[in-house]
Motif scaffolding. Structure first.
Motif, mmCIF file in Angstrom:
data_model
loop_
_atom_site.group_PDB
_atom_site.id
_atom_site.type_symbol
_atom_site.label_atom_id
_atom_site.label_comp_id
_atom_site.label_asym_id
_atom_site.label_seq_id
_atom_site.Cartn_x
_atom_site.Cartn_y
_atom_site.Cartn_z
ATOM 1 N N ILE A 76 2.268 -2.828 1.861
ATOM 2 C CA ILE A 76 2.061 -4.282 1.826
ATOM 3 C C ILE A 76 0.574 -4.602 1.823
ATOM 4 O O ILE A 76 0.098 -5.467 1.079
ATOM 5 C CB ILE A 76 2.762 -4.947 3.025
ATOM 6 N N SER A 77 -0.203 -3.891 2.650
ATOM 7 C CA SER A 77 -1.646 -4.111 2.717
ATOM 8 C C SER A 77 -2.304 -3.843 1.372
ATOM 9 O O SER A 77 -3.142 -4.617 0.892
ATOM 10 C CB SER A 77 -2.255 -3.211 3.797
ATOM 11 N N ALA A 78 -1.930 -2.734 0.734
ATOM 12 C CA ALA A 78 -2.505 -2.385 -0.568
ATOM 13 C C ALA A 78 -2.098 -3.396 -1.633
ATOM 14 O O ALA A 78 -2.905 -3.741 -2.517
ATOM 15 C CB ALA A 78 -2.058 -0.979 -0.969
ATOM 16 N N SER A 79 -0.872 -3.903 -1.559
ATOM 17 C CA SER A 79 -0.412 -4.891 -2.534
ATOM 18 C C SER A 79 -1.188 -6.199 -2.393
ATOM 19 O O SER A 79 -1.569 -6.820 -3.400
ATOM 20 C CB SER A 79 1.092 -5.145 -2.352
ATOM 21 N N PRO A 85 -8.838 -8.378 -0.868
ATOM 22 C CA PRO A 85 -8.562 -7.892 0.486
ATOM 23 C C PRO A 85 -8.601 -9.034 1.493
ATOM 24 O O PRO A 85 -9.483 -9.900 1.435
ATOM 25 C CB PRO A 85 -9.694 -6.887 0.741
ATOM 26 N N VAL A 86 -7.622 -9.068 2.380
ATOM 27 C CA VAL A 86 -7.622 -10.074 3.437
ATOM 28 C C VAL A 86 -8.748 -9.745 4.413
ATOM 29 O O VAL A 86 -8.869 -8.616 4.888
ATOM 30 C CB VAL A 86 -6.267 -10.093 4.170
ATOM 31 N N LYS A 87 -9.597 -10.722 4.698
ATOM 32 C CA LYS A 87 -10.711 -10.522 5.617
ATOM 33 C C LYS A 87 -10.273 -10.874 7.032
ATOM 34 O O LYS A 87 -9.789 -11.985 7.280
ATOM 35 C CB LYS A 87 -11.898 -11.392 5.206
ATOM 36 N N PHE A 106 -2.612 -5.615 9.744
ATOM 37 C CA PHE A 106 -3.035 -5.898 8.370
ATOM 38 C C PHE A 106 -3.211 -4.662 7.494
ATOM 39 O O PHE A 106 -3.358 -4.796 6.284
ATOM 40 C CB PHE A 106 -4.340 -6.702 8.385
ATOM 41 N N GLY A 107 -3.236 -3.449 8.074
ATOM 42 C CA GLY A 107 -3.347 -2.237 7.276
ATOM 43 C C GLY A 107 -4.776 -1.911 6.861
ATOM 44 O O GLY A 107 -5.685 -2.734 6.990
ATOM 45 N N THR A 108 -4.949 -0.710 6.350
ATOM 46 C CA THR A 108 -6.288 -0.210 6.052
ATOM 47 C C THR A 108 -6.875 -0.782 4.763
ATOM 48 O O THR A 108 -8.070 -0.604 4.504
ATOM 49 C CB THR A 108 -6.277 1.326 5.946
#
Length: 354
Positions: A76-79, A85-87, A106-108
């Motif tokens: 989900i984070s990569a998508s 990228p979400v800040k 939020f993932g890497t």
């Protein structure tokens, strides 16, 4: 089948997984384009909750649900990052529990931005330098984080989600032995959560308060007579050897974090609402206000008072309860609460974390 046959089978499966991931990413991109047209935020915790619940119900093993959720968190984070990228702003430096909470939520593939203080997290989101912030709000053994609660009376930001992070403290030092330690660097919450171990092992050592668990590791890294209560990530990051693991008093210790931002999630089916309010300084005023929740069968999960800092002995009350503000019974309870209060501010409704 031989090992080589099994490896060949894994390669075929990997090829199919990659193909399906690409198809999934294309669908996510299309959703992202639609959200751009309607100015909808990319982060939708209510949707993510439904995804994880569905996967848990479908999962027949051998991977445990936690592993499946971690894998899909990164997917989900990569998508999301395909658009931008979400800040995310968090209490730094890198290696803090806030950092871990931000990664877990939020993932890497997100852009994580460390700041020096909890008010700085709010400021970064308010001025648009970050899409979201993540702040600690309470610990299971030491209670609320007052700096965070006090900031909510000064901001228009909403609570968008919550995260629980297990808390494990470690003692790290470059000193030759514990007897050689003269100073202990620690965040106040960390030393408070490790009282028993400290009383037995470092009872006479000066405790120097610092702003975070990572800061404590930074300080111990340049002090041959210093030690730090810190995380395993920070100890490794700043190259301070861990000499005692899991020094926390409670093995079940965990900290609750809130995600703050500009949007409010839709109902997920299992939600929580955060508010704060004030009542007149009269006998029975708080009791009458709280009766609104009992009258409508709403379960309180947290209640805390904080001084208004405007008049002596006047307080605002922070409450979390189960339910979403869009539910009829919640709306009726809030209306009843308003009738008994000087003011009521809704901080947000969001999916309840497990």
């Amino acid at each position: 089948m031989s090992i080589e046959d099994l490896r060949h089978k894994i390669d075929e499966i990997d090829n199919e997984v990659l193909r399906l991931l690409s198809r999934r990413a294309e669908c996510a991109q299309q959703i992202g384009h639609s959200k751009e047209k309607t100015a909808t935020r990319f982060f939708a915790p209510e949707r993510e909750r439904l995804i994880f619940e569905r996967l848990r119900d479908l999962n027949g093993g051998p991977l445990p649900h936690a592993a499946v959720q971690a894998i899909f968190r990164e997917i989900i984070s990569a998508s999301r990052a395909l658009e931008a990228p979400v800040k995310v702003s968090y209490l730094g430096p890198a290696g803090t529990f806030s950092h871990r909470a931000a990664l877990g939520r939020f993932g890497t593939s997100s852009e994580l931005k460390p700041v020096d203080t909890i008010p700085d997290v709010f400021t970064e989101v308010e001025r648009g330098a970050a899409d979201y912030g993540i702040v600690p709000v309470e610990n299971s053994t030491e209670g609320v984080v007052p700096y965070t609660l006090d900031m909510f009376s000064k901001t228009a930001l909403k609570v968008c989600a919550e995260v629980f992070v297990p808390v494990h403290h470690h003692l790290a030092t470059r000193a030759e032995s514990l007897k050689a330690v003269k100073r202990l660097y620690s965040h106040p919450q960390s030393s408070a959560q490790s009282r028993a171990w400290l009383r037995e092992n470092l009872a006479k050592v000066e405790i120097v308060e610092v702003s975070s668990n990572s800061k404590s590791a930074q300080m111990a890294a340049v002090d041959s007579e210093g030690a730090a209560i810190t995380t395993d990530i920070a100890a490794e990051l700043y190259k301070v050897p861990v000499v005692a693991q899991h020094i926390e008093d409670s093995p079940h210790n965990r900290t609750r974090f809130l995600v703050i931002g500009q949007n409010e999630p839709k109902p997920s089916g299992k939600d929580k609402t955060s508010i704060f309010f004030s009542v007149q300084h009269k006998a029975g005023a708080l009791l009458r206000a709280l009766a609104a929740f009992d009258a409508h069968g709403l379960n309180l999960t947290m209640i805390e008072s904080r001084p208004t800092k405007q008049m002596p002995w006047e307080y605002v009350f922070f409450i979390d309860f189960q339910g979403h503000r869009s539910e009829e019974r919640v709306a009726h309870a809030l209306k009843m609460l308003e009738e008994q209060s000087l003011f009521v501010t809704i901080l947000g409704s969001y999916p309840e974390a497990e």
